[in-house]
Design an enzyme around this catalytic site. Structure first.
Site, mmCIF file in Angstrom:
data_model
loop_
_atom_site.group_PDB
_atom_site.id
_atom_site.type_symbol
_atom_site.label_atom_id
_atom_site.label_comp_id
_atom_site.label_asym_id
_atom_site.label_seq_id
_atom_site.Cartn_x
_atom_site.Cartn_y
_atom_site.Cartn_z
ATOM 1 N N LYS C 79 0.849 -1.195 0.000
ATOM 2 C CA LYS C 79 0.000 0.000 0.000
ATOM 3 C C LYS C 79 0.886 1.247 0.000
ATOM 4 O O LYS C 79 1.897 1.288 0.705
ATOM 5 C CB LYS C 79 -0.923 -0.009 1.223
ATOM 6 N N SER C 154 -9.755 2.635 2.930
ATOM 7 C CA SER C 154 -8.859 3.302 2.017
ATOM 8 C C SER C 154 -7.987 2.351 1.191
ATOM 9 O O SER C 154 -7.511 2.736 0.114
ATOM 10 C CB SER C 154 -7.931 4.232 2.804
ATOM 11 N N SER C 178 -9.889 0.224 7.040
ATOM 12 C CA SER C 178 -9.283 0.329 5.709
ATOM 13 C C SER C 178 -8.665 -0.956 5.183
ATOM 14 O O SER C 178 -8.308 -1.036 4.008
ATOM 15 C CB SER C 178 -8.211 1.423 5.704
#
Lengths: 99, 500, 503
Positions: C79, C154, C178
């Site tokens: 990420k 997210s 997330s």
């Protein structure tokens, strides 16, 4: 019932150094008003005898021995600098006095 | 800058009672920074004492320096403070380019030390107990230099350069409660308080506490209230006070300036003021306003510090003696008269003299140099004596005098040379060729030369007219450019007269 | 070779260590897949140009007889919130476009040390603020199950990358869901470890007291294997838990084969149902509870009276901490610099840069957080929110006196359409209602697939939560449930995902 006004949003934008446009100030005033109304209920249950929790896991004393470690080179320090001169970061003029 | 109207100090004191307060920042002499393992060093190349943490790079996290905590606890104890069972960190949020994260990690609700008291003795023997509200740990900011303007001033500069070497250096901020009752002693008390705090820091070995380097910085709060009024007046906070002498002058100036405003029916603005060493005045800085909303909140990246009774008691047992007690002891050990000792205290020179004696000088020699020649130069330059020369160099000079290598007069030149940055005393002696000529052969040759020019002198000496020696000694000293020991010249001359 | 990409990380690792497949082959297969499908999915912001070289290094070490980590040679998607030295790290923001970190995040460093191959950086909502990845400054990620829908957020990029078989393993960060909510909407597995269980050093901070890095995978065992690589104490993170941990992979393996569901007390939170919960999500959840009962588990209704305040507390604490954490993006030391028209002071440059560099959601939360902390409002907002946090912890403590784990749907609905809620921040915030309590209390949570919702055929996730430090319990139980569900279906859920353009 909301206390969020355009003046308050403007003040908050200045505190957080964001040059919001007039349109943004207008829409944020509305949105923040709604959000604040929906989250203000935290004070309903937050009575005086309830202690605050700032850290989810209660630990203490994460201390570091006073021993010098690896440092960055000046080149690494400045590698992402938007502007530099003589090994230092350059910023445009500062208005007002030093803090 | 418009010149402020000021009232005479005496008149100001007649009308108003001054109330003082101090925030003293001390940089701790740890090996590494407060929250990172970068070296805590002065004078390095710009932006080299830096880890990703000190630059606030994305993803970085702070970790507390254990030694900084110990130093802070020791300092707190020496200030007579309670040490917090649980101490925690907070973020103080404001934007400024010398701060890499645009928040400062400091302490708010739970400082490491609180509720202390410091004994301060003035020249006339009056003793004050300055109440300490708290001493808390925090991090220093980077250093800005301003370019494109005049004299490095922020006003008119077109750009600023930032060096973050100092960012993250551990600081302890010592905050007093309001100090009442200082009256006409207020300026002297201000200076004496800062001097005592400095002595404490030095005696603990936690900081070099050199004001000219910014190791120790003082913000002086001054407010006045009309005689008989209970309510405190509006205070100003004077910054940039970089010597003990300036602390005294700045407080005196603020009392006089505020008194003039109040007497004329004006009001004091709550603001930061900047001290100007050159003019001996202060000027307005940022007004305190609603914009100063620092939005403190508990620092989520750091855990509370719980020092534990055992550590606190251990550090307490290792404390050096309190300055007041130590002063009484030193005065005895050094054999100074009251006047001599007071001179030393007033000059803020105790630590320097201690260190000079420790480096091998006699107490009297150390006192003589520090309160004499060095203080004289310091006064001329408007700086603290301690900033000019190291105790080791003073001791080395004193030892050269003791060994007969230097006369007092030559030693003064050596001191001047060291202060001018010409090197160690020995280097100055060598470079300037200042050593006393101790070669008897050279002296005898000079004596013979002088006698040749004034042949009647030997006769006079033989007749017992000893004062006649003066002319020859003078001539020899002149020939040797002052670098002869006059007593030895006299000895040699009299020997000469006796031989013939 | 394309079958390589459908293997779990554990299966691929077995082939790698047996010498049946090389790390170069495994890496190339995934790079090919990215080239084929990521134009549609947009899971990646950056694909590594050194991954094959790194893989070659692993193959050489293995050929030389070196004893490598079990997962050595397995590709890993990272990420973009995690900083990396070999690829830019932007946290999905324009303000950090092109930013190169001089150090690797601890989790990345540990993954590299284990021989995992970092193949790219995945898309995310800007600074991890969002539940849909639509707030990325670089365009949204698309859900591999239906490209018109959100992949969650997210960490939509990491979840989509794993769901689209672009990587078998990914790293995520979870501040309010997330990792778990994207797992829910993409039919994958995501774990938010106990706060302090995995180092945050090098994770670009959103809300420091809530953020936790964790694994994103297609199976429970894979998540456990990755957790063991990245977890454990890190002296660079003061909030890192110093005690050592048991192996999560061992717990997952025990769960796969053992009888861990028998006698297990499973709590169901009264407050997590009804209004706002999609019927198909509730139906799959009810079926899963029935399955658990059938396996000998006991279902206990839990009253968590303060959970209804969790979202409110979260949207005070998160913006407050974020407003401070994001203050460093000021154009001085790194990142974007924008000069206002007609020049100006450094303050003007900072304000112009932040105006241009931050997206609307980031600005909204910074302003909200600044408000929550400002003098006069602190006690009512931030202070109260911290007290709610205490009350939620007490609710959890009371619950875990009665039950071993708490179960809930991972999110109230299946994936919604891209654009559907982008202008309705409140609706977006309510999406996190089930995941937020775990972040506030610091307890671990996992989301595993629990079937497709009948009405839209989209994935749903089961969330399990355990007491702080009992992450191993989650893996044990989740692996057992996963095995039961899959044996009931006769296949994995992810195998039902559409093929995408790559096939």
């Amino acid at each position: 019932m909301s206390e969020i006004t355009p003046e308050l949003v403007t003040h908050l934008a200045s505190l957080s150094r964001i040059d919001l446009s007039p349109d943004e100030i207008a829409s944020l005033t509305t949105e923040l008003g709604q959000i604040v109304d929906s989250i203000a209920k935290v004070s309903e249950v937050a009575t005086a005898e309830v202690p605050a929790t700032s850290h989810p896991i209660p630990l203490t004393n994460a201390l570091r021995a006073d021993v010098v470690g690896e440092t960055l080179t000046q080149e690494q320090v400045l590698q992402n600098a938007p502007e530099q001169q003589d090994g230092k970061f350059v910023v445009t003029a500062i208005l007002g006095e030093e803090q | 800058m418009a010149k402020d109207k000021i009232l005479s100090f005496e008149r100001a004191l007649e009308l108003f009672e001054p109330v003082l307060g101090f925030e003293v920042h001390i940089e701790l002499g740890t090996k590494t920074k407060m929250f990172s393992s970068a070296p805590n060093e002065f004078g390095s190349e710009p932006n080299t004492n830096i880890t990703p943490v000190d630059l606030g790079l994305p993803g970085t996290l702070p970790v507390v320096n254990e030694q900084a905590v110990r130093y802070s606890i020791s300092l707190g104890l020496a200030l007579g403070c309670e040490i917090a069972e649980t101490s925690s960190f907070a973020r103080k949020n404001y934007f400024y380019p010398d701060m890499t994260k645009n928040y400062q990690i400091t302490q708010s609700d739970q400082p490491i030390a609180y509720d202390g008291s410091v004994e301060v003795e003035l020249a006339d023997g009056t003793i004050y107990h300055v109440p300490i509200e708290r001493a808390h740990m925090e991090e220093d900011a980077g250093k800005l230099t301003h370019v494109g303007g005049s004299a490095g001033r922020i006003q008119g500069a077109s750009a600023s350069l930032v060096d973050y070497n100092r960012a993250g250096v551990p600081l302890v901020e010592i905050v007093t409660r309001p100090i009442f009752g200082a009256e006409h002693n207020a300026p002297e008390l201000a200076k004496a308080y800062v001097a005592v705090v400095r002595e404490i820091a030095i005696s603990l070995g936690i900081s070099e506490a050199r004001m000219e380097r910014g190791n120790l910085r003082c913000d002086a709060n001054v407010s006045l209230r009309p005689r008989g009024q209970e309510k405190l007046g509006t205070r100003t906070e004077t910054k940039n006070v970089n010597s003990l002498r300036s602390v005294e002058r700045a407080v005196r100036y603020e009392i006089q300036r505020q008194a003039a405003i109040l007497e004329a029916g004006g009001t004091i603005t709550q603001e930061t003021r900047h001290w100007h060493e050159d003019t001996g005045t202060t000027s307005a800085g940022r007004p305190k306003s609603d914009a100063d909303d620092y939005r403190y909140f508990p620092e989520p990246d750091l855990l509370p510090v719980v020092p534990g009774r055992e550590l606190i008691e251990q550090l307490r047992s290792e404390l050096p003696e309190a300055p007041a007690a130590r002063n009484r002891r030193l005065k005895g050990e050094w054999g100074f008269t009251d006047l001599e000792f007071q001179d030393v205290v007033n000059g803020g020179l105790l630590a320097e003299i201690s260190a000079t004696v420790a480096a091998g000088a006699t107490a009297q020699a150390a006192r003589k140099w520090w309160t004499g020649e060095i203080s004289r130069i310091a006064n001329t330059q408007g700086v603290d004596a301690a900033s000019l020369i190291s105790p080791e160099n003073v001791a080395a000079t004193a030892k050269l005098v003791e060994a007969g290598t230097l006369t007092d007069k030559l030693a003064r030149q050596v001191i001047e040379g060291v202060i001018a940055g010409e090197g160690s005393p020995q280097e100055v002696v060598d470079a300037r060729g200042l050593a006393v000529v101790s070669d008897d052969g050279a002296l005898i040759a000079a004596i013979d030369e002088a006698l040749a020019a004034q042949p009647d002198i030997l006769e006079k000496l033989r007749e017992g007219k000893v004062q006649a020696a003066g002319a020859v000694i003078g001539a020899v000293m002149k020939a040797m450019k002052g670098q002869a020991d006059a007593a030895r010249v006299r000895e040699l001359l009299l020997e000469r007269a006796a031989q013939a | 070779m394309s079958e390589l990409i459908r293997l779990s990380a554990a299966e691929l690792a077995a082939k790698l260590s047996a010498g049946e497949v090389s790390a170069v082959e495994a890496t190339q297969a995934h790079l090919d897949r990215i080239a084929a499908v990521d134009g549609d999915v947009h899971a990646f912001l950056h694909v590594s140009d050194s991954a094959l070289e790194t893989a070659r290094g692993i193959d050489e070490r293995r050929a030389a007889g070196e004893q490598l980590h079990e997962l050595a040679g397995v590709p890993l998607a990272v990420k973009d919130v995690l900083v990396t030295t070999d690829m830019p790290s932007t946290s999905g923001s324009k303000i950090l476009e092109g930013y190169m970190s001089p150090f690797d995040a601890t989790v990345v460093e540990r993954a590299r040390a284990a021989g995992l191959i970092a193949i790219g950086k995945t898309n995310m909502d800007e600074f991890a603020m969002g539940s849909s990845t639509e707030h990325s400054a670089y365009g949204p990620t698309h859900n591999p199950w239906d490209l018109t829908r959100i992949p969650g957020g997210s960490g939509g990029g990491s979840a989509a990358a794993v769901a689209a078989f672009e990587a078998p393993l990914a790293l995520g960060s979870d501040t309010g869901g997330s990792i778990r909510q994207p797992a829910h909407v993409t039919g994958t597995v995501g774990v938010k470890p106990t706060y302090g269980g995995v180092s945050r050093y090098g994770s670009i901070a959103l809300a420091s007291s809530l953020d936790q890095v964790g694994p994103v995978t297609r199976t429970v065992l894979d998540a456990a294997l990755l957790h063991d690589v990245i977890g454990g104490h890190d002296a660079r993170d003061s909030t890192s838990i110093p005690e050592s941990w048991v192996l999560m992979a061992a717990a997952a393996r025990e769960g796969q084969s053992g009888e861990v569901l028998k006698g297990l007390r499973v709590g169901v939170v009264k407050q997590f149902s009804g209004e706002g919960f999609q019927a198909g999500v509730e139906q799959r959840f009810a079926e899963t509870l029935t399955l658990l009962q059938g396996a000998g588990a006991e279902i206990v209704e839990i009253d968590a009276p303060h959970f209804e305040y969790a979202v409110a507390a979260y949207y005070l604490i998160l913006p407050a901490e974020a407003s401070s954490n994001l203050a460093r993006y000021d154009s001085v030391r790194f990142g974007l610099r924008v000069h206002p028209q007609g020049g100006g002071t450094v303050e003007d440059v900072m304000a112009a840069t932040r105006e241009a560099g931050f997206g609307p959601e980031v600005k909204r939360r910074i302003i909200l957080g600044t408000y929550a902390l400002s003098s006069g409002y602190y006690d009512a907002y931030y202070g109260s929110a911290q007290k709610v946090r205490t009350l939620i912890q007490r609710d959890f403590n009371a619950a875990f006196e009665q039950v071993d784990v708490i179960a809930s749907p991972s999110a109230p609905t299946t994936a919604f359409k891209l654009g559907e809620r982008i202008n309705d921040p409140l609706a977006m915030y309510l999406n996190d209602i089930t995941t937020i309590p775990a972040n506030l209390a610091g307890v671990p949570g996992i989301s595993i697939p629990m079937g497709l919702a009948p009405e839209d055929g989209l994935p749903t996730g089961l969330q399990l939560m355990a007491p702080a430090r009992a992450d191993d319990r989650l893996y044990r139980v989740a692996a057992a449930i996963e095995a039961r569900l899959e044996s009931g279906w006769g296949h994995t859920l992810i195998s039902q995902a559409p093929a995408l353009g790559g096939k």
